[in-house]
Design a protein around this motif. Structure first.
Motif, short mmCIF file in Angstrom:
data_model
loop_
_atom_site.label_atom_id
_atom_site.label_comp_id
_atom_site.label_asym_id
_atom_site.label_seq_id
_atom_site.Cartn_x
_atom_site.Cartn_y
_atom_site.Cartn_z
N ALA A 23 2.59 -20.08 -58.38
CA ALA A 23 3.70 -19.36 -57.74
C ALA A 23 3.17 -18.15 -57.00
N ALA A 24 3.76 -17.85 -55.85
CA ALA A 24 3.40 -16.66 -55.07
C ALA A 24 4.49 -15.63 -55.23
N VAL A 25 4.09 -14.39 -55.56
CA VAL A 25 5.05 -13.31 -55.69
C VAL A 25 5.10 -12.59 -54.34
N LEU A 26 6.19 -12.77 -53.61
CA LEU A 26 6.29 -12.25 -52.25
C LEU A 26 7.02 -10.92 -52.25
N ARG A 27 6.35 -9.90 -51.77
CA ARG A 27 6.96 -8.58 -51.69
C ARG A 27 7.93 -8.50 -50.53
N GLU A 28 9.14 -7.99 -50.82
CA GLU A 28 10.17 -7.92 -49.78
C GLU A 28 9.81 -6.94 -48.68
N ASP A 29 9.11 -5.83 -49.03
CA ASP A 29 8.75 -4.87 -47.99
C ASP A 29 7.75 -5.47 -47.01
N VAL A 30 6.87 -6.34 -47.50
CA VAL A 30 5.93 -7.02 -46.61
C VAL A 30 6.68 -7.99 -45.71
N THR A 31 7.62 -8.73 -46.29
CA THR A 31 8.41 -9.68 -45.51
C THR A 31 9.17 -8.97 -44.39
N GLU A 32 9.78 -7.84 -44.72
CA GLU A 32 10.54 -7.10 -43.71
C GLU A 32 9.62 -6.53 -42.63
N ALA A 33 8.41 -6.10 -43.01
CA ALA A 33 7.46 -5.59 -42.02
C ALA A 33 7.06 -6.70 -41.05
N ILE A 34 6.89 -7.92 -41.57
CA ILE A 34 6.53 -9.05 -40.71
C ILE A 34 7.68 -9.40 -39.77
N ARG A 35 8.90 -9.40 -40.31
CA ARG A 35 10.07 -9.71 -39.46
C ARG A 35 10.20 -8.70 -38.32
N ALA A 36 10.03 -7.43 -38.64
CA ALA A 36 10.11 -6.40 -37.59
C ALA A 36 9.01 -6.60 -36.57
N ALA A 37 7.82 -6.97 -37.05
CA ALA A 37 6.69 -7.19 -36.13
C ALA A 37 6.94 -8.36 -35.20
N VAL A 38 7.62 -9.37 -35.70
CA VAL A 38 7.92 -10.53 -34.84
C VAL A 38 8.78 -10.13 -33.66
N PHE A 39 9.84 -9.37 -33.91
CA PHE A 39 10.71 -8.93 -32.81
C PHE A 39 9.93 -8.07 -31.82
N GLU A 40 9.08 -7.19 -32.33
CA GLU A 40 8.29 -6.33 -31.45
C GLU A 40 7.30 -7.15 -30.63
N GLU A 41 6.68 -8.13 -31.27
CA GLU A 41 5.70 -8.97 -30.58
C GLU A 41 6.39 -9.85 -29.54
N LEU A 42 7.55 -10.39 -29.88
CA LEU A 42 8.31 -11.18 -28.91
C LEU A 42 8.66 -10.35 -27.67
N ALA A 43 9.10 -9.13 -27.91
CA ALA A 43 9.47 -8.25 -26.80
C ALA A 43 8.26 -7.89 -25.95
N ALA A 44 7.10 -7.76 -26.59
CA ALA A 44 5.90 -7.31 -25.87
C ALA A 44 5.23 -8.43 -25.09
N VAL A 45 5.12 -9.64 -25.69
CA VAL A 45 4.32 -10.69 -25.04
C VAL A 45 5.08 -11.99 -24.82
N GLY A 46 6.28 -12.15 -25.41
CA GLY A 46 7.02 -13.38 -25.26
C GLY A 46 6.59 -14.44 -26.26
N TYR A 47 7.42 -15.47 -26.42
CA TYR A 47 7.16 -16.50 -27.43
C TYR A 47 5.88 -17.26 -27.14
N ALA A 48 5.64 -17.65 -25.90
CA ALA A 48 4.49 -18.49 -25.57
C ALA A 48 3.17 -17.81 -25.93
N ARG A 49 3.07 -16.50 -25.73
CA ARG A 49 1.83 -15.78 -25.99
C ARG A 49 1.78 -15.15 -27.38
N MET A 50 2.88 -15.23 -28.10
CA MET A 50 2.93 -14.66 -29.43
C MET A 50 2.02 -15.45 -30.38
N SER A 51 1.32 -14.74 -31.26
CA SER A 51 0.41 -15.40 -32.20
C SER A 51 0.60 -14.81 -33.59
#
Length: 210
Positions: A23-51
């Motif tokens: 089992a993996a214990v997933l920290r919610e603060d890490v999950t939220e940081a990743i979600r916020a980063a996705v929106f920022e990355e999408l805005a900066a480079v778009g879906y096609a260039r997002m990695s």
């Protein structure tokens, strides 16, 4: 390896406790940081260039922290888009059709003018034309989110006697939701002064004419 990676995904105080095997214990603060980063990355480079690498770097985590939660950037974006439908907007209840429409348009226009949303939404809509999975997720999010609120407004107005009970609901929902999205997402730019009030008045009159 970052500090966030070294603590893995265990919550504070859980270092001495053993998780079930596999089992993996997933920290919610890490999950939220990743979600916020996705929106920022999408805005900066778009879906096609997002990695995944770019998302992890922006969130301050390792790639494994992302892959523990989502198999790919597609699954990550689909999860976030689907969450929009769950969060949604509360249905306004001001006591009048025009008041409900005005409040809906005020809240929605502010959200669509947000710098991140103004970049992400057009990009995902363009990507949806090429990717049926993203298209299905966007359709679900918009229908369950915006259309759900619009349906509530129409139902309340019908219950108050402001609208016919047998009006064409699909056409009514198009009238409520379509114009503002056209103006904010397609035409873009600042809304003219008083636009929201005039749109609410015009939409209310159009609904009463159905």
């Amino acid at each position: 390896m970052t500090t966030r990676d070294r603590t893995s995904d265990k919550q504070p105080g859980e270092q001495g406790r053993r998780a079930p095997a596999g089992a993996a214990v997933l920290r919610e603060d890490v999950t939220e940081a990743i979600r916020a980063a996705v929106f920022e990355e999408l805005a900066a480079v778009g879906y096609a260039r997002m990695s995944i690498e770019g998302i992890a770097r922006r969130a301050g985590v390792g790639k494994t922290a992302v892959y523990r939660r989502w198999r790919s950037k597609l699954h990550l974006v689909l999860d976030l888009v689907s969450a929009i439908a769950v969060q949604g907007l509360p249905t306004p209840d001001t006591g009048s059709l025009e008041g409900d429409l005005r409040l809906l348009y005020e809240v929605t226009s502010r959200a669509l003018r947000h710098p991140v949303a103004s970049q992400v939404i057009p990009d995902l809509m363009a990507e949806a034309a090429r990717n049926p999975d993203i298209d299905a997720a966007l359709q679900k999010a918009l229908r369950e989110g915006q259309h759900g609120v619009a349906s509530g407004i129409v139902a309340q107005a019908a219950a108050r006697g402001e609208l016919r009970a047998d009006l064409d609901e699909e056409l009514a929902l198009d009238l409520v939701s379509g114009p503002l999205y056209w103006r904010a997402v397609v035409v873009r730019g600042e809304l003219p002064k008083g636009y929201v009030e005039r749109l609410a008045s015009a939409t209310g009159a159009a609904l009463k004419a159905l």
